[in-house]
Design a protein around this motif. Structure first.
Motif, PDB file in Angstrom:
ATOM      1  N   PRO A   4       7.112 -20.678  12.561  1.00  0.00           N
ATOM      2  CA  PRO A   4       7.637 -22.038  12.733  1.00  0.00           C
ATOM      3  C   PRO A   4       6.750 -23.056  12.014  1.00  0.00           C
ATOM      4  O   PRO A   4       5.523 -22.944  12.022  1.00  0.00           O
ATOM      5  N   VAL A   5       7.391 -24.054  11.422  1.00  0.00           N
ATOM      6  CA  VAL A   5       6.676 -25.145  10.763  1.00  0.00           C
ATOM      7  C   VAL A   5       7.286 -26.466  11.218  1.00  0.00           C
ATOM      8  O   VAL A   5       8.462 -26.734  10.956  1.00  0.00           O
ATOM      9  N   GLU A   6       6.457 -27.283  11.880  1.00  0.00           N
ATOM     10  CA  GLU A   6       6.926 -28.554  12.418  1.00  0.00           C
ATOM     11  C   GLU A   6       6.769 -29.685  11.403  1.00  0.00           C
ATOM     12  O   GLU A   6       5.893 -29.641  10.536  1.00  0.00           O
ATOM     13  N   SER A   7       7.599 -30.700  11.568  1.00  0.00           N
ATOM     14  CA  SER A   7       7.490 -31.927  10.779  1.00  0.00           C
ATOM     15  C   SER A   7       8.123 -33.069  11.562  1.00  0.00           C
ATOM     16  O   SER A   7       8.801 -32.839  12.573  1.00  0.00           O
ATOM     17  N   GLY A   8       7.873 -34.286  11.086  1.00  0.00           N
ATOM     18  CA  GLY A   8       8.518 -35.443  11.685  1.00  0.00           C
ATOM     19  C   GLY A   8       7.649 -36.281  12.586  1.00  0.00           C
ATOM     20  O   GLY A   8       8.086 -37.319  13.090  1.00  0.00           O
ATOM     21  N   GLY A   9       6.418 -35.853  12.800  1.00  0.00           N
ATOM     22  CA  GLY A   9       5.521 -36.651  13.626  1.00  0.00           C
ATOM     23  C   GLY A   9       5.096 -37.923  12.920  1.00  0.00           C
ATOM     24  O   GLY A   9       5.388 -38.129  11.741  1.00  0.00           O
ATOM     25  N   GLY A  10       4.418 -38.783  13.652  1.00  0.00           N
ATOM     26  CA  GLY A  10       3.946 -40.026  13.065  1.00  0.00           C
ATOM     27  C   GLY A  10       3.531 -41.018  14.117  1.00  0.00           C
ATOM     28  O   GLY A  10       3.363 -40.671  15.294  1.00  0.00           O
ATOM     29  N   LEU A  11       3.354 -42.260  13.680  1.00  0.00           N
ATOM     30  CA  LEU A  11       2.947 -43.357  14.558  1.00  0.00           C
ATOM     31  C   LEU A  11       4.164 -44.226  14.851  1.00  0.00           C
ATOM     32  O   LEU A  11       4.880 -44.641  13.931  1.00  0.00           O
ATOM     33  N   VAL A  12       4.384 -44.510  16.129  1.00  0.00           N
ATOM     34  CA  VAL A  12       5.532 -45.312  16.527  1.00  0.00           C
ATOM     35  C   VAL A  12       5.125 -46.211  17.686  1.00  0.00           C
ATOM     36  O   VAL A  12       4.221 -45.848  18.465  1.00  0.00           O
ATOM     37  N   GLN A  13       5.759 -47.352  17.800  1.00  0.00           N
ATOM     38  CA  GLN A  13       5.473 -48.244  18.923  1.00  0.00           C
ATOM     39  C   GLN A  13       6.193 -47.770  20.183  1.00  0.00           C
ATOM     40  O   GLN A  13       7.233 -47.087  20.102  1.00  0.00           O
ATOM     41  N   ALA A  14       5.643 -48.138  21.309  1.00  0.00           N
ATOM     42  CA  ALA A  14       6.280 -47.807  22.584  1.00  0.00           C
ATOM     43  C   ALA A  14       7.717 -48.324  22.597  1.00  0.00           C
ATOM     44  O   ALA A  14       7.988 -49.429  22.125  1.00  0.00           O
ATOM     45  N   GLY A  15       8.608 -47.488  23.107  1.00  0.00           N
ATOM     46  CA  GLY A  15      10.018 -47.819  23.115  1.00  0.00           C
ATOM     47  C   GLY A  15      10.778 -47.313  21.903  1.00  0.00           C
ATOM     48  O   GLY A  15      12.011 -47.337  21.881  1.00  0.00           O
ATOM     49  N   GLY A  16      10.044 -46.862  20.898  1.00  0.00           N
ATOM     50  CA  GLY A  16      10.660 -46.379  19.680  1.00  0.00           C
ATOM     51  C   GLY A  16      11.105 -44.932  19.786  1.00  0.00           C
ATOM     52  O   GLY A  16      11.031 -44.306  20.842  1.00  0.00           O
ATOM     53  N   SER A  17      11.568 -44.395  18.642  1.00  0.00           N
ATOM     54  CA  SER A  17      12.109 -43.039  18.584  1.00  0.00           C
ATOM     55  C   SER A  17      11.523 -42.267  17.405  1.00  0.00           C
ATOM     56  O   SER A  17      11.132 -42.861  16.391  1.00  0.00           O
ATOM     57  N   LEU A  18      11.495 -40.969  17.573  1.00  0.00           N
ATOM     58  CA  LEU A  18      11.137 -40.046  16.496  1.00  0.00           C
ATOM     59  C   LEU A  18      11.985 -38.799  16.653  1.00  0.00           C
ATOM     60  O   LEU A  18      12.369 -38.443  17.774  1.00  0.00           O
ATOM     61  N   ARG A  19      12.238 -38.121  15.549  1.00  0.00           N
ATOM     62  CA  ARG A  19      12.884 -36.817  15.617  1.00  0.00           C
ATOM     63  C   ARG A  19      11.986 -35.787  14.947  1.00  0.00           C
ATOM     64  O   ARG A  19      11.684 -35.898  13.762  1.00  0.00           O
ATOM     65  N   TYR A 110       5.496 -16.717  18.830  1.00  0.00           N
ATOM     66  CA  TYR A 110       5.228 -17.308  17.517  1.00  0.00           C
ATOM     67  C   TYR A 110       5.101 -18.816  17.655  1.00  0.00           C
ATOM     68  O   TYR A 110       5.978 -19.469  18.224  1.00  0.00           O
ATOM     69  N   TRP A 111       4.020 -19.360  17.087  1.00  0.00           N
ATOM     70  CA  TRP A 111       3.698 -20.774  17.229  1.00  0.00           C
ATOM     71  C   TRP A 111       3.487 -21.428  15.883  1.00  0.00           C
ATOM     72  O   TRP A 111       2.939 -20.822  14.958  1.00  0.00           O
ATOM     73  N   GLY A 112       3.906 -22.690  15.787  1.00  0.00           N
ATOM     74  CA  GLY A 112       3.601 -23.488  14.618  1.00  0.00           C
ATOM     75  C   GLY A 112       2.230 -24.126  14.735  1.00  0.00           C
ATOM     76  O   GLY A 112       1.541 -23.966  15.750  1.00  0.00           O
ATOM     77  N   GLN A 113       1.861 -24.875  13.704  1.00  0.00           N
ATOM     78  CA  GLN A 113       0.545 -25.511  13.655  1.00  0.00           C
ATOM     79  C   GLN A 113       0.524 -26.868  14.339  1.00  0.00           C
ATOM     80  O   GLN A 113      -0.553 -27.414  14.602  1.00  0.00           O
ATOM     81  N   GLY A 114       1.694 -27.418  14.608  1.00  0.00           N
ATOM     82  CA  GLY A 114       1.775 -28.679  15.328  1.00  0.00           C
ATOM     83  C   GLY A 114       1.945 -29.886  14.427  1.00  0.00           C
ATOM     84  O   GLY A 114       1.597 -29.864  13.240  1.00  0.00           O
ATOM     85  N   THR A 115       2.485 -30.946  15.008  1.00  0.00           N
ATOM     86  CA  THR A 115       2.628 -32.225  14.316  1.00  0.00           C
ATOM     87  C   THR A 115       2.208 -33.337  15.270  1.00  0.00           C
ATOM     88  O   THR A 115       2.570 -33.309  16.450  1.00  0.00           O
ATOM     89  N   GLN A 116       1.449 -34.289  14.762  1.00  0.00           N
ATOM     90  CA  GLN A 116       0.881 -35.335  15.613  1.00  0.00           C
ATOM     91  C   GLN A 116       1.903 -36.434  15.873  1.00  0.00           C
ATOM     92  O   GLN A 116       2.523 -36.948  14.929  1.00  0.00           O
ATOM     93  N   VAL A 117       2.036 -36.800  17.129  1.00  0.00           N
ATOM     94  CA  VAL A 117       2.845 -37.950  17.527  1.00  0.00           C
ATOM     95  C   VAL A 117       1.919 -38.938  18.234  1.00  0.00           C
ATOM     96  O   VAL A 117       1.253 -38.574  19.202  1.00  0.00           O
ATOM     97  N   THR A 118       1.903 -40.159  17.743  1.00  0.00           N
ATOM     98  CA  THR A 118       1.075 -41.200  18.347  1.00  0.00           C
ATOM     99  C   THR A 118       1.958 -42.385  18.702  1.00  0.00           C
ATOM    100  O   THR A 118       2.674 -42.904  17.845  1.00  0.00           O
ATOM    101  N   VAL A 119       1.923 -42.783  19.961  1.00  0.00           N
ATOM    102  CA  VAL A 119       2.726 -43.902  20.441  1.00  0.00           C
ATOM    103  C   VAL A 119       1.787 -45.031  20.826  1.00  0.00           C
ATOM    104  O   VAL A 119       0.957 -44.886  21.720  1.00  0.00           O
ATOM    105  N   SER A 120       1.926 -46.149  20.145  1.00  0.00           N
ATOM    106  CA  SER A 120       1.051 -47.302  20.416  1.00  0.00           C
ATOM    107  C   SER A 120       1.703 -48.230  21.442  1.00  0.00           C
ATOM    108  O   SER A 120       2.927 -48.358  21.500  1.00  0.00           O
ATOM    109  N   SER A 121       0.854 -48.891  22.211  1.00  0.00           N
ATOM    110  CA  SER A 121       1.367 -49.786  23.264  1.00  0.00           C
ATOM    111  C   SER A 121       1.530 -51.212  22.758  1.00  0.00           C
ATOM    112  O   SER A 121       1.117 -51.537  21.665  1.00  0.00           O
TER     113      SER A 121
END
Length: 121
Positions: A4-19, A110-121
């Protein structure tokens, strides 16, 4: 072996969305349940959501129920995690895993390497 290979993480403000997306290469994708887990700094890895091999069953952690949606496209060997109404507590590395249906980490081989999700307040 499934990779598995993850993607789509990132920095988002509280209340926002990510896929998040997870593409699984290697062996046939469809027989496996696919799960999402997350690990915040200083905390243990925890279950987020799982979807059965053909999408007929889904299960969510209480902390994300009603905000996150897991789905899969077997033709594309891809599983998704739509995350809405994000909170700072959702900040973590998100991992995709293939295995047997359930919420226990030990079910997934089976595990992927992960993707970082950061939610700012």
């Amino acid at each position: 072996q499934v990779q598995p290979v993850e993607s789509g993480g990132g920095l988002v403000q509280a209340g926002g969305s990510l896929r998040l997306s997870c593409v699984a290469s290697g062996r046939t994708f469809s027989p496996y349940a696919m799960g999402w887990f997350r690990q915040a700094p200083g905390k243990e890895r925890e279950f987020v959501a799982v979807i059965s091999a053909y999408g007929e069953s889904r299960h969510y952690a209480d902390s994300v129920k009603g905000r996150f949606t897991i789905s899969r496209d077997n033709a594309k060997s891809t599983v998704y995690l739509q995350m809405n109404s994000l909170k700072p507590d959702d900040t973590a590395i998100y991992f995709c895993a293939a295995g047997d249906y359930g919420s226990s980490i030990s079910l997934y081989k089976y595990w992927g390497q992960g993707t970082q999700v950061t939610v700012s307040s």
